[in-house]
Design an enzyme around this catalytic site. Structure first.
Site, mmCIF file in Angstrom:
data_model
loop_
_atom_site.group_PDB
_atom_site.id
_atom_site.type_symbol
_atom_site.label_atom_id
_atom_site.label_comp_id
_atom_site.label_asym_id
_atom_site.label_seq_id
_atom_site.Cartn_x
_atom_site.Cartn_y
_atom_site.Cartn_z
ATOM 1 N N ASP A 136 0.829 -1.153 0.013
ATOM 2 C CA ASP A 136 -0.117 -0.025 0.064
ATOM 3 C C ASP A 136 0.878 1.321 0.036
ATOM 4 O O ASP A 136 1.464 1.812 1.032
ATOM 5 C CB ASP A 136 -0.869 0.021 1.263
ATOM 6 C CG ASP A 136 -2.042 0.881 1.149
ATOM 7 O OD1 ASP A 136 -3.012 0.898 0.185
ATOM 8 O OD2 ASP A 136 -1.764 2.144 1.495
ATOM 9 N N GLU A 138 2.259 5.108 -0.271
ATOM 10 C CA GLU A 138 1.889 6.501 0.001
ATOM 11 C C GLU A 138 2.628 7.302 -1.068
ATOM 12 O O GLU A 138 3.947 6.993 -1.557
ATOM 13 C CB GLU A 138 2.353 6.660 1.333
ATOM 14 C CG GLU A 138 1.852 6.142 2.538
ATOM 15 C CD GLU A 138 0.172 6.049 2.206
ATOM 16 O OE1 GLU A 138 -0.445 7.308 1.980
ATOM 17 O OE2 GLU A 138 -0.653 5.180 2.586
ATOM 18 N N ASP A 236 -2.456 1.322 -6.682
ATOM 19 C CA ASP A 236 -1.010 1.325 -6.342
ATOM 20 C C ASP A 236 -0.401 0.658 -7.463
ATOM 21 O O ASP A 236 0.912 1.227 -7.609
ATOM 22 C CB ASP A 236 -0.980 0.350 -5.156
ATOM 23 C CG ASP A 236 -1.452 0.779 -3.845
ATOM 24 O OD1 ASP A 236 -0.971 1.457 -3.282
ATOM 25 O OD2 ASP A 236 -2.942 0.725 -3.465
ATOM 26 N N HIS A 295 -3.339 6.195 6.890
ATOM 27 C CA HIS A 295 -2.590 6.735 5.700
ATOM 28 C C HIS A 295 -1.162 6.465 5.950
ATOM 29 O O HIS A 295 -0.391 7.024 5.026
ATOM 30 C CB HIS A 295 -3.048 8.188 5.528
ATOM 31 C CG HIS A 295 -4.520 8.479 5.256
ATOM 32 N ND1 HIS A 295 -5.281 7.634 4.363
ATOM 33 C CD2 HIS A 295 -5.268 9.012 5.903
ATOM 34 C CE1 HIS A 295 -6.360 8.073 4.337
ATOM 35 N NE2 HIS A 295 -6.495 8.906 5.389
ATOM 36 N N ASP A 300 -1.494 0.833 7.202
ATOM 37 C CA ASP A 300 -2.747 0.381 6.124
ATOM 38 C C ASP A 300 -2.344 -0.994 5.478
ATOM 39 O O ASP A 300 -3.180 -1.830 5.404
ATOM 40 C CB ASP A 300 -2.416 1.428 4.846
ATOM 41 C CG ASP A 300 -3.374 2.893 5.152
ATOM 42 O OD1 ASP A 300 -3.883 2.869 6.488
ATOM 43 O OD2 ASP A 300 -3.348 3.521 4.362
#
Length: 351
Positions: A136, A138, A236, A295, A300
């Protein structure tokens, strides 16, 4: 980034969903007290796989075990929430979650037990992969995300699920230094908790990707062990990784070209609409609470892994349902040949 990813328009990188049909189709699912469906049913969601199942002969479900399963399903359908919770408790199964989740859990448990006892059914209840790697990312972002904005990965986390022990076995996490939008926006810092100092002290994406590859190789994934990547949605891989590889001038890694979109798997398995497959909602419906900081890429990923583990325990056979081909996002039907991710290799520069 969860919900914020859905609002990221970013660059036009020719990423679009294609499938075996030119229009989105929806199937009418049969009641679960009827004979079991041999394939994953699709829910009436925008990103569901088209109903592409292998043809079945009339004798496929002639074995008496399927009649027993159908009768049991009918009985479970009539149970109240309290009755379901009592029965699950008797079987030492998890009693958390909404009524539909508990029904699915009880049905899956009973079906698994009956098939394991049935020689004719072949006991086809094994998991598809030895390991599942949850990812996941960012990425850099602005509050309004203008169309020309370059989203660059700033956190690369992985959470390794052992599908045999049904536990999180290991984790990887590194921050990444962006090269185009080098200054993080106040919105991005507040959303992700990633500070300017964190990314300034980090390596660029190609260097971090090399260490990701080494981490996967050390665990013999793709060589000794079958594995697949898993994400919360399509963004992603189809957007963030695709854009990042262009920015970093490296080829899209082969091991990341196929993955499990858990939102699709969750929606199809529990028969819920697309609106009920956000991370927070999936956790809530399963009777779980978010652990950590929302987040944060690693937090996550851990929570997504908890959902995947619950689904495996509930009898879901998670398998690849999306892939990238020629820069396009393609839906993989459940009838497609089963494949795991290939052995990870170091990133190569673009020609």
């Amino acid at each position: 980034m969860d919900d914020h990813k859905e609002n990221m328009n970013g660059l036009d990188v020719n990423v679009k969903m294609s499938s075996t049909s030119s229009t989105t189709t929806s199937s009418t699912t049969t009641s679960e007290n009827e004979k079991p469906d041999p394939c994953t049913k699709t829910s009436t969601t925008d990103d569901s796989d088209p109903p592409a199942c292998a043809p079945q002969t009339p004798s496929d479900f002639s074995d008496p075990v399927y009649k027993e399963i159908a009768l049991a399903n009918g009985h479970i359908n009539r149970m109240t929430k309290d009755e379901l919770r009592v029965k699950l408790s008797e079987l030492k199964l998890d009693t958390r979650g909404v009524k539909d989740v508990m029904k699915k859990r009880l049905k899956s448990h009973y079906k698994k037990q009956k098939l394991m006892q049935s020689v004719a059914a072949g006991g086809a209840t094994d998991t598809y992969y030895d390991y599942i790697c949850v990812v996941d990312f960012e990425a850099t972002c602005e509050e309004d995300n203008p169309a020309e904005f370059h989203h660059e990965i700033i956190e690369f986390p992985m959470v390794l699920i052992n599908t045999h022990t049904l536990e999180i076995e290991d984790t990887f996490q590194e921050y990444v230094r962006p090269e185009v939008n080098t200054q993080l926006s106040d919105f991005c810092v507040k959303l992700t908790g990633i500070t300017q100092k964190m990314v300034d002290e980090a390596d660029t994406f190609p260097q971090v990707l090399q260490r990701v590859v080494l981490w996967l190789q050390e665990r013999e994934l793709g060589t000794k062990h079958k594995y697949a990547l898993l994400t919360d949605g399509s963004w992603d891989m189809s957007k963030f990784l695709n854009i990042q590889c262009r920015v970093s001038r490296i080829r899209y890694p082969q091991f990341a070209k196929k993955w499990i979109n858990i939102r699709k798997s969750y929606g199809n398995f529990y028969k819920v609409p697309r609106t009920q497959t956000k991370l927070s909602t999936m956790l809530e419906k399963l009777g779980l609470r978010y652990e950590g900081r929302p987040h944060s890429g690693l937090d996550d990923s851990r929570n997504i892994a908890r959902i995947a583990l619950r689904m495996l325990k509930d009898g879901c056979q998670l398998r690849v349902n999306e892939r990238m081909h020629a820069g396009q996002l393609i839906s993989v039907p459940s009838s497609a040949p089963l494949e795991g991710a290939p052995p990870p290799l170091n990133p190569r520069t673009r020609d």
